[in-house]
Motif scaffolding. Sequence first.
Motif, short mmCIF file in Angstrom:
data_model
loop_
_atom_site.label_atom_id
_atom_site.label_comp_id
_atom_site.label_asym_id
_atom_site.label_seq_id
_atom_site.Cartn_x
_atom_site.Cartn_y
_atom_site.Cartn_z
N CYS A 179 0.74 -1.26 -0.02
CA CYS A 179 -0.04 0.08 0.10
C CYS A 179 0.98 1.13 0.03
O CYS A 179 1.80 1.29 0.69
CB CYS A 179 -0.92 -0.01 1.11
SG CYS A 179 -2.02 1.48 1.29
N VAL A 180 0.45 2.13 -0.65
CA VAL A 180 0.99 3.54 -0.81
C VAL A 180 0.02 4.54 -0.19
O VAL A 180 -0.94 4.56 -0.57
CB VAL A 180 1.71 3.80 -2.28
CG1 VAL A 180 1.96 5.33 -2.37
CG2 VAL A 180 2.59 2.99 -2.61
N ILE A 181 0.74 5.47 0.72
CA ILE A 181 -0.01 6.47 1.24
C ILE A 181 0.66 7.90 0.94
O ILE A 181 1.63 8.21 1.19
CB ILE A 181 -0.42 6.37 2.79
CG1 ILE A 181 -0.89 4.99 3.05
CG2 ILE A 181 -1.24 7.38 3.09
CD1 ILE A 181 -1.07 4.83 4.79
N ALA A 182 -0.22 8.81 0.09
CA ALA A 182 0.20 10.02 -0.44
C ALA A 182 -0.65 11.07 -0.39
O ALA A 182 -1.69 11.01 -0.20
CB ALA A 182 0.69 9.83 -1.84
N ASN A 183 -0.12 12.35 0.02
CA ASN A 183 -1.25 13.35 0.04
C ASN A 183 -1.32 13.72 -1.51
O ASN A 183 -0.78 13.36 -2.37
CB ASN A 183 -0.77 14.56 0.94
CG ASN A 183 0.56 15.16 0.43
OD1 ASN A 183 0.95 15.12 -0.69
ND2 ASN A 183 1.20 15.95 1.24
N ALA A 184 -2.11 15.07 -1.60
CA ALA A 184 -2.70 15.27 -3.07
C ALA A 184 -1.43 15.76 -3.85
O ALA A 184 -1.18 15.37 -5.00
CB ALA A 184 -3.65 16.32 -3.00
N GLY A 185 -0.51 16.53 -3.01
CA GLY A 185 0.49 17.11 -3.84
C GLY A 185 1.67 15.92 -4.22
O GLY A 185 2.46 15.61 -5.33
N GLU A 186 1.82 14.89 -3.53
CA GLU A 186 2.77 13.75 -3.66
C GLU A 186 2.32 12.80 -4.83
O GLU A 186 2.96 12.42 -5.78
CB GLU A 186 3.03 12.96 -2.38
CG GLU A 186 3.77 13.72 -1.33
CD GLU A 186 3.55 13.44 0.01
OE1 GLU A 186 4.04 13.99 0.91
OE2 GLU A 186 2.92 12.50 0.21
N THR A 187 1.01 12.73 -4.62
CA THR A 187 0.11 11.93 -5.86
C THR A 187 0.40 12.56 -7.13
O THR A 187 0.43 12.00 -8.15
CB THR A 187 -1.34 11.77 -5.50
OG1 THR A 187 -1.52 11.40 -4.21
CG2 THR A 187 -2.03 10.84 -6.49
N ARG A 188 0.36 13.95 -7.37
CA ARG A 188 0.22 14.61 -8.54
C ARG A 188 1.92 14.48 -8.88
O ARG A 188 2.06 14.25 -10.14
CB ARG A 188 0.18 16.04 -8.18
CG ARG A 188 0.21 16.72 -9.48
CD ARG A 188 -0.16 18.50 -9.41
NE ARG A 188 -1.35 18.48 -8.85
CZ ARG A 188 -1.61 18.97 -7.58
NH1 ARG A 188 -0.78 18.86 -6.77
NH2 ARG A 188 -2.95 18.91 -7.27
N ALA A 189 2.88 14.55 -7.94
CA ALA A 189 4.25 14.33 -8.46
C ALA A 189 4.49 12.69 -8.84
O ALA A 189 5.16 12.70 -9.91
CB ALA A 189 5.22 14.79 -7.20
N LEU A 190 3.77 12.16 -8.32
CA LEU A 190 4.10 10.53 -8.72
C LEU A 190 3.12 9.94 -9.78
O LEU A 190 3.70 9.24 -10.67
CB LEU A 190 3.95 9.83 -7.42
CG LEU A 190 4.86 10.02 -6.39
CD1 LEU A 190 4.71 9.19 -5.07
CD2 LEU A 190 6.37 9.15 -6.63
N ALA A 191 2.07 10.47 -9.88
CA ALA A 191 0.82 9.82 -10.94
C ALA A 191 0.80 10.86 -11.84
O ALA A 191 -0.11 10.55 -12.84
CB ALA A 191 -0.13 9.43 -10.19
N GLY A 192 1.04 12.23 -11.81
CA GLY A 192 0.95 13.10 -12.68
C GLY A 192 -0.82 13.57 -12.60
O GLY A 192 -1.18 14.47 -13.38
N ARG A 193 -1.39 13.20 -11.53
CA ARG A 193 -2.83 13.61 -11.27
C ARG A 193 -3.28 13.32 -10.10
O ARG A 193 -2.31 12.56 -9.27
CB ARG A 193 -3.77 12.72 -12.68
CG ARG A 193 -3.63 11.44 -12.53
CD ARG A 193 -4.17 10.68 -13.83
NE ARG A 193 -3.90 9.48 -13.88
CZ ARG A 193 -4.65 8.50 -14.61
NH1 ARG A 193 -5.59 8.96 -15.26
NH2 ARG A 193 -4.17 7.32 -14.62
N THR A 194 -4.25 13.90 -9.66
CA THR A 194 -4.95 13.73 -8.35
C THR A 194 -5.98 12.93 -8.37
O THR A 194 -6.79 12.44 -9.29
CB THR A 194 -4.89 15.24 -7.68
OG1 THR A 194 -5.72 15.88 -8.25
CG2 THR A 194 -3.45 15.64 -7.42
N GLY A 195 -6.95 12.97 -7.02
CA GLY A 195 -8.27 12.51 -6.94
C GLY A 195 -8.18 10.82 -7.39
O GLY A 195 -7.18 10.25 -7.34
#
Length: 299
Positions: A179-195
């Motif tokens: 499992c990976v736990i990330a906030n919105a900014g980290e998700t954007r940095a790693l996945a290129g998108r949020t939500g």
Amino acid sequence: MRRVFVLGNATLDCVQTVARLPQPGETLLCDSLQRCAGGKGLNQAIASARTGAPTLLAAPIGADPDAALLRTTVGAEAGLEARWIESAQPTDYSAIWVSADAENVIVSSAAAAHGLALDDALAALEDFAAGDILVMQGNLSEALTVAAARRAGERGGFAILNTAPIAWDMGPVLGLFDCVIANAGETRALAGRTGPEGAADLARRARGMAVVTLGPQGAILARDGETIAVAAPKVAAVDSAGAGDALVGAWAGGVACGLSVEAALRVAVAAASLAVTRRGTAPSFPSRAEMAALLQALG
């Protein structure tokens, strides 16, 4: 009951409240100052232990007065075993500014965390066994993170990576974690998108599960090709520092106590929401009694 092993950092936190965050080159006077034990590893271990899950913290600290405060704080926590790793570096330190609107900025030193030797870290996981849960963050080196995640996998454990802070390229190691736990900014940095889309992408790149934290909007759980939104209760926030750690630790502890991942996330979001109504990092976390009430009501 499953055990939670938190391998990470520990810091002395200096928390200053200010009317607003300063501009570049500006000097402000703070309204209050609080010194307390902190660091993502230590914070998450405290939150986990307060769920009632047997929890072990492995973290490097120096030989200085700051380390003595950390030892005393952790020693007072029921159900939390510390496996301190002596460092030649001073105990790591975090300077935290919290504004009147509850926003915060944090700058941390990491010499002790970065200097943690691989052999010492793995020795702290010597009795890690099938079913146990490993929780890590971004404070340690990439090589150590990879080795610890592999150790957990080899022994039939469940490995969690909280992607804060992103201090090196985490993309290649996500697949080592359940499992990976990330906030919105980290998700954007790693996945290129949020939500939900960002959460689903992180889950695919991990071993099938991800949690994206959204502050006052709660969190998103992605699992088995589905996403589930967990709303946060409306609260009057005064200090958001440490709230993410409260969520990570409470979620890991809830899972260790036998809750489903969704039920554990409901508890974790509620725990983080309670934490933001109080000042400080670990001192703001729900008490053991408060956590027990959340587990009973939401678990």
